[in-house]
Design a protein around this motif. Sequence first.
Motif, PDB file in Angstrom:
ATOM      1  N   THR A   1      -3.460  -3.573  -7.864  1.00 35.67           N
ATOM      2  CA  THR A   1      -2.458  -2.730  -7.738  1.00 35.67           C
ATOM      3  C   THR A   1      -2.890  -1.645  -6.565  1.00 35.67           C
ATOM      4  OG1 THR A   1      -2.025  -2.350  -9.933  1.00 35.67           O
ATOM      5  CG2 THR A   1      -1.210  -0.709  -8.781  1.00 35.67           C
ATOM      6  N   TYR A   2      -3.884  -1.090  -6.451  1.00 35.10           N
ATOM      7  CA  TYR A   2      -4.513  -0.072  -5.301  1.00 35.10           C
ATOM      8  C   TYR A   2      -4.291  -1.130  -3.961  1.00 35.10           C
ATOM      9  CZ  TYR A   2      -7.212   2.442  -2.264  1.00 35.10           C
ATOM     10  OH  TYR A   2      -7.633   3.435  -1.239  1.00 35.10           O
TER      11      TYR A   2
ATOM     12  N   SER B   1      -9.469   3.105 -17.090  1.00 32.19           N
ATOM     13  CA  SER B   1      -9.489   3.226 -15.546  1.00 32.19           C
ATOM     14  C   SER B   1     -10.765   2.333 -15.286  1.00 32.19           C
ATOM     15  CB  SER B   1     -10.252   4.635 -15.233  1.00 32.19           C
ATOM     16  OG  SER B   1     -11.234   5.087 -15.939  1.00 32.19           O
TER      17      SER B   1
ATOM     18  N   GLU C   1      -2.232   6.395   2.879  1.00 31.49           N
ATOM     19  CA  GLU C   1      -3.449   6.182   1.828  1.00 31.49           C
ATOM     20  C   GLU C   1      -4.552   5.135   2.660  1.00 31.49           C
ATOM     21  OE1 GLU C   1      -6.542   5.914  -1.035  1.00 31.49           O
ATOM     22  OE2 GLU C   1      -4.608   7.057  -0.937  1.00 31.49           O
TER      23      GLU C   1
ATOM     24  N   ARG D   1     -10.910   6.383  -4.710  1.00 30.65           N
ATOM     25  CA  ARG D   1      -9.545   6.453  -4.201  1.00 30.65           C
ATOM     26  C   ARG D   1      -8.492   5.710  -5.064  1.00 30.65           C
ATOM     27  NH1 ARG D   1      -8.199  10.178  -1.792  1.00 30.65           N
ATOM     28  NH2 ARG D   1      -6.324   9.300  -1.544  1.00 30.65           N
ATOM     29  N   MET D   2      -8.874   4.787  -5.827  1.00 25.86           N
ATOM     30  CA  MET D   2      -8.279   4.214  -7.083  1.00 25.86           C
ATOM     31  C   MET D   2      -7.458   5.404  -8.002  1.00 25.86           C
ATOM     32  SD  MET D   2      -9.931   0.476  -7.344  1.00 25.86           S
ATOM     33  CE  MET D   2      -9.278   0.063  -8.963  1.00 25.86           C
ATOM     34  N   GLU D   3      -8.660   6.020  -8.483  1.00 27.30           N
ATOM     35  CA  GLU D   3      -8.380   7.109  -9.452  1.00 27.30           C
ATOM     36  C   GLU D   3      -7.491   8.253  -8.985  1.00 27.30           C
ATOM     37  OE1 GLU D   3     -11.133  10.537 -12.323  1.00 27.30           O
ATOM     38  OE2 GLU D   3     -11.793   8.912 -10.963  1.00 27.30           O
TER      39      GLU D   3
ATOM     40  N   CYS E   1      -4.382   4.234 -10.107  1.00 27.57           N
ATOM     41  CA  CYS E   1      -4.235   2.528  -9.780  1.00 27.57           C
ATOM     42  C   CYS E   1      -5.164   2.170 -11.034  1.00 27.57           C
ATOM     43  CB  CYS E   1      -4.311   2.106  -8.637  1.00 27.57           C
ATOM     44  SG  CYS E   1      -3.344   2.424  -7.180  1.00 27.57           S
TER      45      CYS E   1
ATOM     46  N   ASN F   1      -4.988   7.994  -6.940  1.00 27.47           N
ATOM     47  CA  ASN F   1      -3.733   7.407  -6.874  1.00 27.47           C
ATOM     48  C   ASN F   1      -3.243   6.753  -8.209  1.00 27.47           C
ATOM     49  OD1 ASN F   1      -2.852   7.291  -3.962  1.00 27.47           O
ATOM     50  ND2 ASN F   1      -4.883   6.826  -3.738  1.00 27.47           N
TER      51      ASN F   1
END
Length: 279
Positions: A52-53, A2, A65, A41-43, A47, A45
Amino acid sequence: MSVTSISDEDFLKFREFFYRKTGILFENSKRYFVDKRLLERMEANDCDTFNTYFMMLRFQASGEELQALVNVMTVNETYFFREDYQFACLVNSMLPELIARRDSYQPLRIWSIPSSSGEEPYGIAIYLLENWPSLVSWDVEIISSDIDTQILYQAQRGHYSQRAVQNLPAHLLNKYFRREGDSYYISQMLRDAVAFTRVNVMEPAEMRLYRGIDVIFCRNLLIYFDDLSRKQAAESFYDALAPGGFICLGHSESMSRISSLFRVRKFPEAIVYQKPWGR
């Protein structure tokens, strides 16, 4: 693995994107706040890179999103009867001037934006019920809007903490709320009195849905915008107002520094801004 940090380049890329979408410009002083929520929010989803996010944010067809990110990035801090001298101005000065020039069959439309968790629009309804005797003769519509869908859901529920209602007199709490422990639930009558809608002030197509508004309460929203966004918002609010309509800003905001479209009105209770009659 991550991602644990957002690079300077990625922050600037995101800041520009979010500004174009919402009109809100994050300064460098907000880095910790922005980075923390981006990483969350990346976590959520799955990403593993910012790119990528960011691609998902830009191209996701549903926009789901982006809305979720807007919800966590916007600040909602308010309470009942905040700056209520403007409510006094509403019933003592603005509304009497408006009704003097119209027929009673025409509804009066009041727009509260941003709604936050509903304290302002519900507070307006309470103040009118308690302090404007002419209410019995007029149909008043109260609309309240926000860009944050989660906060709109909270507003529609009408569920408040002790802190939110701390400025309300005890007799109003007893009259309009049901208490359960340390929580206060607003009456169904008031919940029915306010129509909540989602709107992005920076989207002209969405703002064009609002016309013929008599009074706008837009307090402490424009402080989050830069000069260009403030000017665009001011022009949209001008178009939304009926001729002679008023807009109330927060105590630290001044429409005179944003737009010359409005006339400054210095009433005994407050300074507000008016769309000239006949326009």
